[in-house]
Motif scaffolding. Structure first.
Motif, PDB file in Angstrom:
ATOM      1  N   ALA A 104      60.744 -27.850  18.726  1.00  6.93           N
ATOM      2  CA  ALA A 104      61.619 -27.445  19.829  1.00  6.93           C
ATOM      3  C   ALA A 104      61.133 -26.118  20.391  1.00  6.93           C
ATOM      4  O   ALA A 104      61.011 -25.125  19.670  1.00  6.93           O
ATOM      5  N   LYS A 105      60.848 -26.127  21.683  1.00  9.28           N
ATOM      6  CA  LYS A 105      60.323 -24.941  22.330  1.00  9.28           C
ATOM      7  C   LYS A 105      61.413 -24.045  22.917  1.00  9.28           C
ATOM      8  O   LYS A 105      61.150 -22.897  23.245  1.00  9.28           O
ATOM      9  N   SER A 106      62.613 -24.576  23.064  1.00 11.40           N
ATOM     10  CA  SER A 106      63.704 -23.802  23.663  1.00 11.40           C
ATOM     11  C   SER A 106      65.009 -24.165  22.982  1.00 11.40           C
ATOM     12  O   SER A 106      65.082 -25.125  22.179  1.00 11.40           O
ATOM     13  N   ALA A 107      66.038 -23.428  23.325  1.00 12.35           N
ATOM     14  CA  ALA A 107      67.351 -23.707  22.737  1.00 12.35           C
ATOM     15  C   ALA A 107      67.887 -25.055  23.188  1.00 12.35           C
ATOM     16  O   ALA A 107      68.524 -25.777  22.415  1.00 12.35           O
ATOM     17  N   ALA A 108      67.601 -25.428  24.434  1.00 14.33           N
ATOM     18  CA  ALA A 108      68.072 -26.730  24.929  1.00 14.33           C
ATOM     19  C   ALA A 108      67.391 -27.868  24.189  1.00 14.33           C
ATOM     20  O   ALA A 108      68.030 -28.862  23.826  1.00 14.33           O
ATOM     21  N   GLU A 109      66.077 -27.742  23.955  1.00 16.43           N
ATOM     22  CA  GLU A 109      65.375 -28.779  23.201  1.00 16.43           C
ATOM     23  C   GLU A 109      65.894 -28.865  21.768  1.00 16.43           C
ATOM     24  O   GLU A 109      65.980 -29.962  21.196  1.00 16.43           O
ATOM     25  N   TYR A 110      66.213 -27.715  21.197  1.00 17.85           N
ATOM     26  CA  TYR A 110      66.752 -27.721  19.824  1.00 17.85           C
ATOM     27  C   TYR A 110      68.114 -28.419  19.776  1.00 17.85           C
ATOM     28  O   TYR A 110      68.396 -29.192  18.841  1.00 17.85           O
ATOM     29  N   GLU A 111      68.956 -28.163  20.758  1.00 21.62           N
ATOM     30  CA  GLU A 111      70.250 -28.833  20.816  1.00 21.62           C
ATOM     31  C   GLU A 111      70.074 -30.332  20.987  1.00 21.62           C
ATOM     32  O   GLU A 111      70.794 -31.127  20.362  1.00 21.62           O
ATOM     33  N   ASN A 112      69.127 -30.742  21.837  1.00 22.04           N
ATOM     34  CA  ASN A 112      68.869 -32.179  22.014  1.00 22.04           C
ATOM     35  C   ASN A 112      68.351 -32.805  20.728  1.00 22.04           C
ATOM     36  O   ASN A 112      68.687 -33.956  20.399  1.00 22.04           O
ATOM     37  N   LEU A 113      67.535 -32.043  19.988  1.00 22.04           N
ATOM     38  CA  LEU A 113      67.020 -32.537  18.709  1.00 22.04           C
ATOM     39  C   LEU A 113      68.149 -32.777  17.720  1.00 22.04           C
ATOM     40  O   LEU A 113      68.207 -33.832  17.052  1.00 22.04           O
ATOM     41  N   ILE A 114      69.065 -31.806  17.594  1.00 20.74           N
ATOM     42  CA  ILE A 114      70.191 -31.950  16.661  1.00 20.74           C
ATOM     43  C   ILE A 114      71.083 -33.121  17.082  1.00 20.74           C
ATOM     44  O   ILE A 114      71.534 -33.916  16.244  1.00 20.74           O
ATOM     45  N   ALA A 115      71.333 -33.238  18.384  1.00 15.04           N
ATOM     46  CA  ALA A 115      72.162 -34.347  18.867  1.00 15.04           C
ATOM     47  C   ALA A 115      71.486 -35.679  18.612  1.00 15.04           C
ATOM     48  O   ALA A 115      72.148 -36.675  18.241  1.00 15.04           O
ATOM     49  N   SER A 116      70.167 -35.754  18.784  1.00 16.55           N
ATOM     50  CA  SER A 116      69.441 -37.000  18.526  1.00 16.55           C
ATOM     51  C   SER A 116      69.506 -37.381  17.052  1.00 16.55           C
ATOM     52  O   SER A 116      69.688 -38.559  16.709  1.00 16.55           O
ATOM     53  N   LEU A 117      69.355 -36.416  16.173  1.00 18.04           N
ATOM     54  CA  LEU A 117      69.475 -36.708  14.739  1.00 18.04           C
ATOM     55  C   LEU A 117      70.863 -37.244  14.400  1.00 18.04           C
ATOM     56  O   LEU A 117      71.010 -38.201  13.641  1.00 18.04           O
ATOM     57  N   GLY A 118      71.889 -36.605  14.953  1.00 17.02           N
ATOM     58  CA  GLY A 118      73.249 -37.044  14.669  1.00 17.02           C
ATOM     59  C   GLY A 118      73.527 -38.444  15.178  1.00 17.02           C
ATOM     60  O   GLY A 118      74.295 -39.208  14.561  1.00 17.02           O
ATOM     61  N   ASN A 119      72.888 -38.826  16.293  1.00 18.57           N
ATOM     62  CA  ASN A 119      73.131 -40.166  16.855  1.00 18.57           C
ATOM     63  C   ASN A 119      72.302 -41.249  16.168  1.00 18.57           C
ATOM     64  O   ASN A 119      72.736 -42.410  16.101  1.00 18.57           O
TER      65      ASN A 119
END
Length: 526
Positions: A104-119
């Motif tokens: 993750a290069k940014s905070a938005a990408e990190y949030e998308n990563l966490i959301a993707s893992l949860g889904n």
């Protein structure tokens, strides 16, 4: 029957209207199907890694430790861990352990990563058998395996870690409470001890106050009775000493029933002076000049009284006839002196008892207040002591529970199917994708053609005009150039067939390629 025929005719008219507007079917199919086919074909392969674990909540020590140690409910612990496994904090741990966070290069990408893992991480239960399945889809087979492995480790360690953390927290809390209640218990014991020392002779619940009072009353009665007995002995002794002596001799000493065994001319003055001295003592101390003067005068009168009594006894000794007067009077004198000293001693004892009883009577009003304070202190001490003992018992139970957890865990995890790196993709299902695109393309074209045919209807029969305008139709005029119309319709049909054929051929080719792809994977990994 007529209604049914009309319905059939109306359906046929709808179909003919759609057929006439079939160019919209071609347009929609060419707009949707090629784009959809390309999108489905370009979808990356995804790999599914899966693990199955059996949670054994049975323990041999549970029935043995029932009532001795603090026992948790393993089912509740597992249920809580299942609910919180995919929490944000746990997902961050999984991403960190799988090195996904560095992508993750940014905070938005990190949030998308966490959301993707949860889904995408799925945890399912097989029912009451306590078998759980953990699965995850990812374009990278090794990453899918890593994510499932980290999730499985977190599931196992989280359950044991929570149990140990809860036990350590409980131990720390109990120890803090024990220290606090120990301090409170020591303070309560000190207050009770100080209170008992201060009111040791007045605590009714110990019996000392009433016992002292009753004992003093009894001793006072016994002393008064002894005084009366001694005075009676003194009277008898004086009567024997006087014998037949005449009452009108030269001395003023006579036997008496008063508090003095013998009466003299000084007795009235002594009694009056003693009463006056008592009044002075109520007003002044013993060092006051009036009190000192009264004491000196009283002492002088008592010495004169003793001297007169001695002269009286000496005279009786000299006047006895026919008997050894010297020895008899000497014995009577000694006995009288002894009895008189005994009476004086008993009266001092009586005064002491009376003063003590008066002091106790003055404290009787304080007894209820002291008793209430004592009850409150004992109640507080009892509550604190009970809580302290309960905490000690709970501490022992917690220590026993921790030892039992070390020797045998209440929850055991048995991995039935460990996570593996899949060799063939498990998705996407392109066959269903191709079929869905084909159906969407043609169905959308049919829907638009039907809608336009209703908005801009085409009359195919004469009765359609009658139903629309309510005017009768008397005749039909045919088109003169029917040959040209048939040729145009035939060309349109050929274009529609060619267009639909290309779409269907493309669909068939893609489906065939996908089936071949599936068969090749099946042969390789079979």
């Amino acid at each position: 029957m007529q209604d049914l025929q009309q319905t059939i005719e109306q359906i046929i008219d709808y179909l003919k209207g759609v057929w006439i507007k079939k160019r919209y079917v071609m347009i929609c199919s060419w707009l949707i199907c090629p784009i959809g086919f390309i999108y489905v074909a370009s979808m990356p392969d995804v790999y599914k890694s899966e693990a199955r674990v059996f949670v054994d909540t049975r323990s041999v020590l549970q029935p043995l430790l029932r009532g001795l140690a603090i026992q948790s409910n393993p089912q509740q612990e597992i249920a809580m861990m299942v609910k919180t496994l995919l929490s944000r904090s746990n997902l961050e741990i999984i991403a960190r352990e799988a090195d996904l966070d560095i992508t993750a290069k940014s905070a938005a990408e990190y949030e998308n990563l966490i959301a993707s893992l949860g889904n995408n991480i799925q945890l399912k239960s097989a029912g009451r058998d306590n078998i759980y399945t953990i699965s995850y889809f990812n374009p990278n087979a090794e990453m899918a395996k890593t994510i499932v492995q980290e999730t499985l480790d977190l599931f196992v360690e989280g359950t044991h870690g929570n149990s140990r953390k809860d036990s350590d927290s409980a131990t720390q809390f109990i120890e803090e409470q024990i220290d606090e209640y120990e301090t409170r218990l020591v303070a309560a014991e000190q207050r009770v001890a100080d209170f008992k020392r201060k009111y040791a002779d007045m605590l009714p619940n110990q019996g000392s106050f009433l016992q002292n009072y009753n004992q003093l009353e009894k001793e006072l009665e016994n002393t008064k009775l002894t005084i009366k007995e001694t005075e009676q002995q003194m009277k008898t002794l004086i009567g024997e000493a006087n014998g037949s002596r005449a009452e009108g001799d030269q001395f003023s000493v006579r036997p008496s029933n008063s508090k003095f065994a013998l009466t003299t001319r000084y007795d009235t003055r002594i009694e009056s002076l003693e009463a006056n001295l008592d009044q002075l003592m109520l007003k002044y101390t013993k060092f006051h000049p009036d009190v000192i003067e009264a004491n000196n005068l009283l002492q002088s009168l008592k010495e004169l009284r003793e001297k007169e009594i001695e002269e009286y006894y000496s005279s009786n000794e000299n006047n006895e006839n026919g008997a050894p007067a010297g020895s008899i009077s000497s014995e009577l004198k000694l006995e009288a002196t002894r009895l008189q000293g005994q009476i004086a001693s008993l009266k001092v004892r009586q005064a002491d008892y009376e003063s003590k009883i008066n002091a106790i009577k003055q404290k009787i009003d304080l007894v209820p207040q002291i008793e209430a304070e004592s009850t409150a202190l004992n109640r507080d001490y009892g509550i604190t002591k009970k809580k302290y003992e309960e905490l000690l018992t709970r501490k022992e139970s917690n220590e026993l529970s921790k030892k039992a957890e070390v020797s045998s865990d209440d929850v055991k995890f048995r991995v039935i199917d460990p996570p593996l790196a899949p060799q063939k993709p498990s998705g996407p299902n392109r066959l269903i994708g191709y079929i869905a695109v084909l159906l969407i393309g043609f169905s959308s074209g049919l829907a638009i053609a039907f809608l336009i045919s209703q908005i801009n209807p085409i009359l195919l029969r004469a009765n359609q005009l009658t139903s629309l305008t309510s005017y009768p139709v008397f005749g039909i005029v045919s088109h003169l150039n029917t040959q040209e119309i048939r040729k145009s319709n035939r060309n349109r049909l050929l274009v529609f067939i060619a267009s639909s054929g290309v779409i269907l051929f493309t669909f068939a080719a893609l489906v065939g390629f996908e089936l071949l792809h599936i068969n090749v994977y099946a042969r390789i990994f079979s």
